[in-house]
Design a protein around this motif. Structure first.
Motif, PDB file in Angstrom:
ATOM      1  N   ALA A 164       6.091  -6.289 -16.666  1.00 52.96           N
ATOM      2  CA  ALA A 164       5.095  -5.500 -17.396  1.00 52.96           C
ATOM      3  C   ALA A 164       3.744  -6.223 -17.440  1.00 52.96           C
ATOM      4  O   ALA A 164       2.687  -5.602 -17.238  1.00 52.96           O
ATOM      5  N   LEU A 165       3.774  -7.537 -17.673  1.00 49.87           N
ATOM      6  CA  LEU A 165       2.523  -8.299 -17.673  1.00 49.87           C
ATOM      7  C   LEU A 165       1.899  -8.332 -16.284  1.00 49.87           C
ATOM      8  O   LEU A 165       0.670  -8.324 -16.144  1.00 49.87           O
ATOM      9  N   GLU A 166       2.741  -8.367 -15.258  1.00 48.45           N
ATOM     10  CA  GLU A 166       2.227  -8.350 -13.892  1.00 48.45           C
ATOM     11  C   GLU A 166       1.469  -7.056 -13.621  1.00 48.45           C
ATOM     12  O   GLU A 166       0.351  -7.066 -13.067  1.00 48.45           O
ATOM     13  N   PHE A 167       2.036  -5.931 -14.028  1.00 43.38           N
ATOM     14  CA  PHE A 167       1.357  -4.648 -13.839  1.00 43.38           C
ATOM     15  C   PHE A 167       0.073  -4.582 -14.660  1.00 43.38           C
ATOM     16  O   PHE A 167      -0.942  -4.043 -14.201  1.00 43.38           O
ATOM     17  N   ALA A 168       0.108  -5.125 -15.883  1.00 42.52           N
ATOM     18  CA  ALA A 168      -1.084  -5.108 -16.726  1.00 42.52           C
ATOM     19  C   ALA A 168      -2.208  -5.913 -16.092  1.00 42.52           C
ATOM     20  O   ALA A 168      -3.378  -5.488 -16.082  1.00 42.52           O
ATOM     21  N   ALA A 169      -1.877  -7.091 -15.540  1.00 43.20           N
ATOM     22  CA  ALA A 169      -2.904  -7.910 -14.892  1.00 43.20           C
ATOM     23  C   ALA A 169      -3.432  -7.222 -13.642  1.00 43.20           C
ATOM     24  O   ALA A 169      -4.644  -7.234 -13.373  1.00 43.20           O
ATOM     25  N   ARG A 170      -2.544  -6.603 -12.870  1.00 42.77           N
ATOM     26  CA  ARG A 170      -2.976  -5.893 -11.657  1.00 42.77           C
ATOM     27  C   ARG A 170      -3.912  -4.737 -11.994  1.00 42.77           C
ATOM     28  O   ARG A 170      -4.809  -4.395 -11.224  1.00 42.77           O
ATOM     29  N   HIS A 171      -3.681  -4.141 -13.151  1.00 38.48           N
ATOM     30  CA  HIS A 171      -4.547  -3.041 -13.583  1.00 38.48           C
ATOM     31  C   HIS A 171      -5.997  -3.496 -13.707  1.00 38.48           C
ATOM     32  O   HIS A 171      -6.924  -2.707 -13.478  1.00 38.48           O
ATOM     33  N   TYR A 172      -6.193  -4.765 -14.049  1.00 40.10           N
ATOM     34  CA  TYR A 172      -7.548  -5.313 -14.179  1.00 40.10           C
ATOM     35  C   TYR A 172      -7.987  -6.109 -12.957  1.00 40.10           C
ATOM     36  O   TYR A 172      -8.950  -6.867 -13.002  1.00 40.10           O
ATOM     37  N   GLY A 173      -7.256  -5.947 -11.855  1.00 38.73           N
ATOM     38  CA  GLY A 173      -7.665  -6.553 -10.602  1.00 38.73           C
ATOM     39  C   GLY A 173      -7.348  -8.024 -10.467  1.00 38.73           C
ATOM     40  O   GLY A 173      -7.940  -8.699  -9.612  1.00 38.73           O
ATOM     41  N   LEU A 174      -6.425  -8.551 -11.259  1.00 42.40           N
ATOM     42  CA  LEU A 174      -6.088  -9.970 -11.200  1.00 42.40           C
ATOM     43  C   LEU A 174      -4.582 -10.132 -10.988  1.00 42.40           C
ATOM     44  O   LEU A 174      -3.802  -9.218 -11.210  1.00 42.40           O
ATOM     45  N   ARG A 175      -4.210 -11.329 -10.514  1.00 40.79           N
ATOM     46  CA  ARG A 175      -2.795 -11.620 -10.305  1.00 40.79           C
ATOM     47  C   ARG A 175      -2.114 -11.897 -11.638  1.00 40.79           C
ATOM     48  O   ARG A 175      -2.692 -12.517 -12.528  1.00 40.79           O
ATOM     49  N   GLY A 176      -0.859 -11.481 -11.745  1.00 38.26           N
ATOM     50  CA  GLY A 176      -0.096 -11.708 -12.960  1.00 38.26           C
ATOM     51  C   GLY A 176       0.734 -12.975 -12.887  1.00 38.26           C
ATOM     52  O   GLY A 176       0.661 -13.737 -11.902  1.00 38.26           O
ATOM     53  N   PRO A 177       1.548 -13.244 -13.906  1.00 36.03           N
ATOM     54  CA  PRO A 177       2.308 -14.504 -13.953  1.00 36.03           C
ATOM     55  C   PRO A 177       3.307 -14.659 -12.820  1.00 36.03           C
ATOM     56  O   PRO A 177       3.487 -15.764 -12.309  1.00 36.03           O
ATOM     57  N   LEU A 178       3.977 -13.576 -12.406  1.00 32.46           N
ATOM     58  CA  LEU A 178       4.956 -13.687 -11.335  1.00 32.46           C
ATOM     59  C   LEU A 178       4.290 -14.042 -10.014  1.00 32.46           C
ATOM     60  O   LEU A 178       4.759 -14.917  -9.275  1.00 32.46           O
ATOM     61  N   THR A 179       3.186 -13.377  -9.711  1.00 38.32           N
ATOM     62  CA  THR A 179       2.482 -13.653  -8.461  1.00 38.32           C
ATOM     63  C   THR A 179       1.910 -15.062  -8.448  1.00 38.32           C
ATOM     64  O   THR A 179       2.010 -15.786  -7.442  1.00 38.32           O
ATOM     65  N   ASN A 180       1.321 -15.484  -9.564  1.00 29.34           N
ATOM     66  CA  ASN A 180       0.737 -16.824  -9.625  1.00 29.34           C
ATOM     67  C   ASN A 180       1.787 -17.905  -9.441  1.00 29.34           C
ATOM     68  O   ASN A 180       1.546 -18.912  -8.765  1.00 29.34           O
ATOM     69  N   GLN A 181       2.960 -17.702 -10.039  1.00 27.48           N
ATOM     70  CA  GLN A 181       4.002 -18.724  -9.886  1.00 27.48           C
ATOM     71  C   GLN A 181       4.593 -18.699  -8.484  1.00 27.48           C
ATOM     72  O   GLN A 181       4.879 -19.755  -7.912  1.00 27.48           O
ATOM     73  N   ALA A 182       4.751 -17.512  -7.894  1.00 27.01           N
ATOM     74  CA  ALA A 182       5.294 -17.422  -6.539  1.00 27.01           C
ATOM     75  C   ALA A 182       4.347 -18.050  -5.519  1.00 27.01           C
ATOM     76  O   ALA A 182       4.782 -18.693  -4.556  1.00 27.01           O
ATOM     77  N   ARG A 183       3.038 -17.887  -5.722  1.00 26.64           N
ATOM     78  CA  ARG A 183       2.057 -18.455  -4.791  1.00 26.64           C
ATOM     79  C   ARG A 183       2.135 -19.981  -4.749  1.00 26.64           C
ATOM     80  O   ARG A 183       1.819 -20.594  -3.727  1.00 26.64           O
ATOM     81  N   GLU A 184       2.552 -20.597  -5.843  1.00 29.69           N
ATOM     82  CA  GLU A 184       2.566 -22.056  -5.899  1.00 29.69           C
ATOM     83  C   GLU A 184       3.696 -22.665  -5.081  1.00 29.69           C
ATOM     84  O   GLU A 184       3.774 -23.893  -4.967  1.00 29.69           O
ATOM     85  N   VAL A 185       4.542 -21.844  -4.505  1.00 30.89           N
ATOM     86  CA  VAL A 185       5.538 -22.365  -3.570  1.00 30.89           C
ATOM     87  C   VAL A 185       4.838 -22.906  -2.324  1.00 30.89           C
ATOM     88  O   VAL A 185       5.256 -23.925  -1.747  1.00 30.89           O
ATOM     89  N   ILE A 186       3.747 -22.252  -1.911  1.00 35.09           N
ATOM     90  CA  ILE A 186       3.024 -22.650  -0.696  1.00 35.09           C
ATOM     91  C   ILE A 186       1.583 -23.073  -1.012  1.00 35.09           C
ATOM     92  O   ILE A 186       1.123 -24.129  -0.563  1.00 35.09           O
ATOM     93  N   PHE A 187       0.876 -22.264  -1.789  1.00 38.08           N
ATOM     94  CA  PHE A 187      -0.543 -22.517  -2.025  1.00 38.08           C
ATOM     95  C   PHE A 187      -0.747 -23.616  -3.068  1.00 38.08           C
ATOM     96  O   PHE A 187       0.180 -24.018  -3.776  1.00 38.08           O
TER      97      PHE A 187
END
Length: 438
Positions: free
Chosen positions: A16-39
């Protein structure tokens, strides 16, 4: 079933927080944590703090292997980033090891060993996810609450003598040394909590179970519930609403040298960047729980817990991040959540239910008074100032009365089974009693 239900609820909340953040054009907690596997991670120390929490379920040999693997992976990432001219950061290795332990638990462990390792992994990931969830919450507060209630809190704060203005001048007079020291303490509160948490969990590997109640659980729950109150009572703080940091959005440039006037408070518009993260003061709540949990440690830990509490209160006021009313609410909020977590771990008895209900009532009454009686509080400081202190003091008093019998109860004996030195093999499948909840 309880753990499965908790996992589903947590996942649903993060989605739900991920969708809320996407609504405002930003990455949510799930995406930010997943990106840290590589980025490049934005929270390297936090990722290693999560790995340290995971290590409490490992033997010393396994800890050395995990730490070596994390550092080795990070060195490879650093070399590749240096050759590519990219941003140099660390933390990927810690996340890789945590995820690797999750795979190991599912594929190579069974029974109690699998449950214990998965709980360690969950604790590590929750620490990082909690931080990123908080960032998303703060974004949501700034986007969805265009008006803030700072004038109400500043007016009510006259009942306490506007402590933020007073402490702000004291911190300013202390010079750069005092200011930098307080900034260090204020910013490293999560590190202090991690150290106390590791101290409390130091016997997990030997006893093959988590203690029924520990600091990390309360820390995470405070971070989860607190931002929900931000949505109800959005406040940016005196340094923004009454200081230069607020720019043209500030009511006036008054903090910390000129007391705010007593007038008819009203909601004021503010920017869409500054988080509305003042009511209650979660730094105060976290420092209060850190102080509580450090009481059973060594003398040095007890001293550190008291120091961190005093320094955090000084910093929150002295930097203009909070009003005095925020701190009063933060103390009540912290004790109520802490008592609820203790009651949840030990069983809900009558005293626990009564205290949590009382703490929640006092906290609600504080918010109602700040919102609907600020002018009366400012006009009658001799009445409402002591009432605020008595309200907070009563919660502290009843908390001590309620939790003292719990602390007097004997600690359960360690569960039978092999000690830590006999669990070096990842294929260990010893059948042992089910561990306590993490």
């Amino acid at each position: 079933m309880l753990w499965a239900a908790a996992g589903v609820v947590t996942l649903g909340f993060l989605v739900a927080l991920e969708f809320a953040a996407r609504h405002y054009g930003l990455r949510g907690p799930l995406t930010n944590q997943a990106r840290e596997v590589i980025f490049a991670p934005s929270s390297g120390p936090l990722l290693y703090a999560g790995l340290a929490l995971l290590m409490v379920v490992l033997t010393w040999r396994q800890r050395l292997i995990a730490a070596g693997a994390a550092i080795g992976v990070d060195l490879v990432f650093l070399l590749v980033r240096w050759l590519a001219g990219a941003q140099l950061s660390f933390g990927n290795g810690a996340l890789w090891v945590v995820l690797g332990c999750a795979v190991l638990a599912v594929t190579r462990r069974t029974g109690q060993e699998r449950a214990l390792l998965l709980k360690g992994v969950g604790l590590a990931l929750l620490l990082v996810a909690g931080h990123k969830t908080g960032d998303t919450w703060l974004l949501i507060t700034s986007k969805t609450r265009p008006q803030v209630l700072d004038q109400y809190v500043a007016t009510a704060d006259h009942a306490l003598g506007n402590p933020s203005w007073l402490v702000g001048r004291l911190v300013e007079a202390s010079g750069p040394i005092g200011s930098h020291g307080l900034h260090l303490v204020y910013g490293q509160l999560p590190l202090a909590a991690a150290l106390v948490g590791l101290y409390q969990l130091r016997h997990v590997a030997a006893e093959r179970r988590f203690p029924a109640h520990h600091l990390v659980r309360t820390f995470l729950v405070i971070g989860l519930l607190g931002p929900a109150v931000y949505m109800i009572f959005p406040v940016v703080g005196p340094v923004f609403a009454y200081g230069a940091d607020g720019g043209h959005w500030a009511t006036a440039d008054l903090w910390p040298h000129t007391m705010p006037p007593i007038g008819v408070p009203h909601a004021i518009p503010f920017d869409e960047i500054t988080p509305r993260n003042c009511m209650p003061s979660l730094h105060t709540a976290w420092a209060m729980t850190l102080f509580i949990h450090s009481r059973k440690g060594s003398r040095a830990m007890r001293f550190a817990g008291a120091f961190w509490l005093v320094a955090t209160l000084t910093a929150t006021l002295g930097f203009g991040y909070h009003y005095g009313s925020d701190l009063v609410a933060g103390v009540v909020f912290a004790l109520t959540v802490e008592a609820a977590m203790r009651a949840f771990a030990r069983g809900w008895d009558r005293s626990g239910v009564r205290f949590v209900a009382y703490g929640a009532t006092v906290f609600t009454a504080l918010l109602v008074a700040y919102r609907w009686l600020p002018r009366q509080m400012a006009d009658l400081p001799w009445l409402f100032g002591p009432l605020l202190i008595v309200a907070m003091g009563s919660v502290i008093f009843f908390y001590v009365r309620t939790t003292k019998p719990w602390d007097a109860q004997p600690v359960p004996a360690p569960l039978p089974g092999p000690r830590s030195g006999q669990h070096d093999s990842p294929d260990s499948q010893a059948a042992e009693p089910q561990p306590e909840p993490a």
